[in-house]
Design a protein around this motif. Structure first.
Motif, short mmCIF file in Angstrom:
data_model
loop_
_atom_site.label_atom_id
_atom_site.label_comp_id
_atom_site.label_asym_id
_atom_site.label_seq_id
_atom_site.Cartn_x
_atom_site.Cartn_y
_atom_site.Cartn_z
N VAL A 50 0.84 -1.21 0.00
CA VAL A 50 0.00 0.00 0.00
C VAL A 50 0.87 1.25 0.00
CG1 VAL A 50 -1.65 1.34 1.35
CG2 VAL A 50 -1.98 -1.13 1.07
N LEU A 51 1.91 1.27 0.83
CA LEU A 51 2.79 2.44 0.87
C LEU A 51 3.48 2.66 -0.47
CD1 LEU A 51 4.45 2.03 4.39
CD2 LEU A 51 2.76 3.72 3.69
N ALA A 52 3.96 1.56 -1.06
CA ALA A 52 4.61 1.69 -2.36
C ALA A 52 3.62 2.16 -3.42
CB ALA A 52 5.24 0.35 -2.78
N GLY A 53 2.37 1.67 -3.33
CA GLY A 53 1.35 2.10 -4.28
C GLY A 53 1.02 3.57 -4.14
N LEU A 54 0.93 4.04 -2.90
CA LEU A 54 0.66 5.46 -2.69
C LEU A 54 1.80 6.33 -3.20
CD1 LEU A 54 -0.88 5.34 0.91
CD2 LEU A 54 -2.08 5.73 -1.26
N THR A 55 3.03 5.85 -2.99
CA THR A 55 4.18 6.57 -3.53
C THR A 55 4.12 6.60 -5.05
OG1 THR A 55 5.51 5.89 -1.64
CG2 THR A 55 6.70 6.68 -3.57
N GLY A 56 3.63 5.49 -5.61
CA GLY A 56 3.56 5.39 -7.07
C GLY A 56 2.59 6.36 -7.71
N LEU A 57 1.69 6.92 -6.91
CA LEU A 57 0.78 7.92 -7.47
C LEU A 57 1.54 9.14 -7.94
CD1 LEU A 57 -2.17 7.72 -4.90
CD2 LEU A 57 -2.05 6.72 -7.20
N ARG A 58 2.70 9.38 -7.30
CA ARG A 58 3.51 10.53 -7.70
C ARG A 58 4.76 10.10 -8.46
NH1 ARG A 58 4.34 14.81 -3.01
NH2 ARG A 58 5.05 15.93 -4.88
N TRP A 59 5.24 8.90 -8.14
CA TRP A 59 6.47 8.43 -8.78
C TRP A 59 6.23 7.02 -9.28
CZ3 TRP A 59 11.48 6.16 -6.56
CH2 TRP A 59 12.52 6.30 -7.50
N ARG A 60 5.89 6.88 -10.54
CA ARG A 60 5.36 5.61 -11.05
C ARG A 60 6.34 4.46 -11.03
NH1 ARG A 60 1.36 7.10 -16.12
NH2 ARG A 60 0.01 8.52 -14.96
N THR A 72 7.66 3.12 -8.62
CA THR A 72 7.43 2.21 -7.49
C THR A 72 6.23 1.30 -7.69
OG1 THR A 72 6.02 3.78 -6.30
CG2 THR A 72 8.41 3.90 -5.90
N LEU A 73 5.45 1.53 -8.74
CA LEU A 73 4.26 0.71 -8.95
C LEU A 73 4.58 -0.76 -9.20
CD1 LEU A 73 1.96 3.10 -11.03
CD2 LEU A 73 1.72 2.41 -8.64
N PRO A 74 5.60 -1.10 -10.00
CA PRO A 74 5.93 -2.53 -10.15
C PRO A 74 6.32 -3.18 -8.82
CG PRO A 74 6.95 -1.25 -11.89
CD PRO A 74 6.41 -0.26 -10.91
N ALA A 75 7.06 -2.46 -7.98
CA ALA A 75 7.43 -3.01 -6.68
C ALA A 75 6.19 -3.20 -5.81
CB ALA A 75 8.42 -2.09 -5.98
N ALA A 76 5.26 -2.25 -5.88
CA ALA A 76 4.01 -2.38 -5.12
C ALA A 76 3.25 -3.63 -5.55
CB ALA A 76 3.15 -1.13 -5.31
N THR A 77 3.23 -3.88 -6.85
CA THR A 77 2.55 -5.07 -7.37
C THR A 77 3.21 -6.34 -6.87
OG1 THR A 77 1.89 -3.85 -9.35
CG2 THR A 77 1.82 -6.26 -9.46
N ALA A 78 4.55 -6.36 -6.88
CA ALA A 78 5.29 -7.54 -6.41
C ALA A 78 5.00 -7.79 -4.93
CB ALA A 78 6.78 -7.34 -6.64
N LEU A 79 4.99 -6.74 -4.13
CA LEU A 79 4.70 -6.89 -2.71
C LEU A 79 3.27 -7.39 -2.49
CD1 LEU A 79 6.41 -3.63 -1.44
CD2 LEU A 79 7.05 -5.95 -0.77
#
Length: 333
Positions: A63-73, A75-82
């Motif tokens: 969730v934290l990585a996904g929220l970060t990904g809203l501004r810095w995309r 991190t979205l792949p890492a959020a998906t992996a987590l």
């Protein structure tokens, strides 16, 4: 406008791919170390029993990585992996069942077993007897008991039922406490066999002399503390092997291991009551924490060629740091 050099454009992409791969690999190992053969090694030997907290932690990081990904995309792949690792860890746990369970009505030929670690003989004796009486337990396994404690529970059961109870007892190596095996006379006469003796903790095995009762064991293995990892692994494997090679066996107790630990990977015909009946991931220790977050280290095992679990139940046991486990076994047709 001049184009950005290809090397500059691909460098961030390559970094993202590498970082995502590292995160994915790390999350997979943390979430499911047993998939990689690491559940018996430090530090995973201590984390794999708590897959729900670990899975929730990975989900929180996702969730934290996904929220970060809203501004810095990136991190979205890492959020998906987590998120995938969290789903895998939690899914494997939920598949075994986290309910408190229930026991169906007993039939002729059923054998009901109570396993209750009585925490250095501090658990409420009356409650142990009450659980056994309520379930009409034929067999009671009492790790961390004293001989006096086991005799007292047996006396309470005899007084309430009018049926005799045989008491077998094995001392732990330190001689202060041990493991008791109580067997109702309605299963017939039993004798101890001496198998699996000599460990740090006590395992008591008994075979029928008369009647048609199962071969029985009440077990307590060493705990996986740093200085005892080798004997712990040996004792857990020995218990699982005994279940696999002993026709008609029923075994219950505090095995200080989950089904994810390598020593308790069930082999041959050996089956686990909780896994068969939906309580296989219900935490039995520590009793002071919610069962969903605990470790399932108390088990009831059997020779699946002779027995099938038709119900199990995880119950609170006042005075103990473990929850009690009831299981009902039915002869295989």
């Amino acid at each position: 406008m001049p184009r950005e050099p290809r090397a500059r454009r691909t460098a961030p992409l390559a970094g993202t791919v590498v970082a995502t791969g590292v995160v994915a690999a790390g999350a997979a190992v943390v979430g499911a170390p047993d998939w990689f053969g690491l559940a018996g090694h430090r530090p995973f030997v201590w984390t794999v029993p708590f897959r729900v907290p670990v899975g929730l932690g990975l989900a929180g990081l996702a969730v934290l990585a996904g929220l970060t990904g809203l501004r810095w995309r990136r991190t979205l792949p890492a959020a998906t992996a987590l998120a995938l690792a969290a789903a895998g860890s939690l899914g494997a746990t939920l598949a075994r069942g986290v309910s408190a369970g229930e026991l169906p009505a007993a039939r002729a030929g059923d054998v009901t077993v109570l396993a209750a670690n009585v925490y250095l003989a501090r658990a409420d004796r009356g409650e142990v007897a009450r659980l056994a009486l309520e379930a009409r337990a034929d067999v009671v396994s009492l790790p961390e008991a004293t001989r006096e404690y086991a005799d007292d529970v047996a006396t309470r059961l005899e007084a309430a039922t009018g049926t005799g109870v045989q008491v077998f007892f094995g001392d732990d190596r330190d001689g202060r406490f041990g493991t008791a095996l109580l067997v109702a006379d309605r299963l017939g006469e039993y004798r101890t066999t001496g198998e699996l003796a000599g460990g740090l903790k006590a395992v008591v095995t008994a075979a029928p002399v008369s009647g048609t009762g199962p071969v029985l064991a009440a077990a307590h293995t060493a705990a996986p503390v740093p200085e005892l990892l080798d004997p712990w692994a040996e004792e857990v494997r020995a218990v699982a092997d005994w279940c696999a090679r002993t026709p008609g066996a029923l075994l219950a107790g505090d095995l200080n291991a989950t089904l994810d630990h390598p020593g308790l990977h069930l082999r041959g015909s050996c089956v686990d009551a909780g896994e068969q009946t939906g309580t296989g991931a219900r935490g039995t220790w520590p009793a002071g924490h919610p069962a969903l977050l605990g470790a399932t280290i108390d088990h009831a095992l059997a020779d699946g060629n002779r027995w099938r679990a038709v119900g199990s139940q995880v119950r609170t046991l006042p005075g103990s740091d473990h929850r009690a486990l009831l299981s009902r076994w039915r002869p295989v047709d």
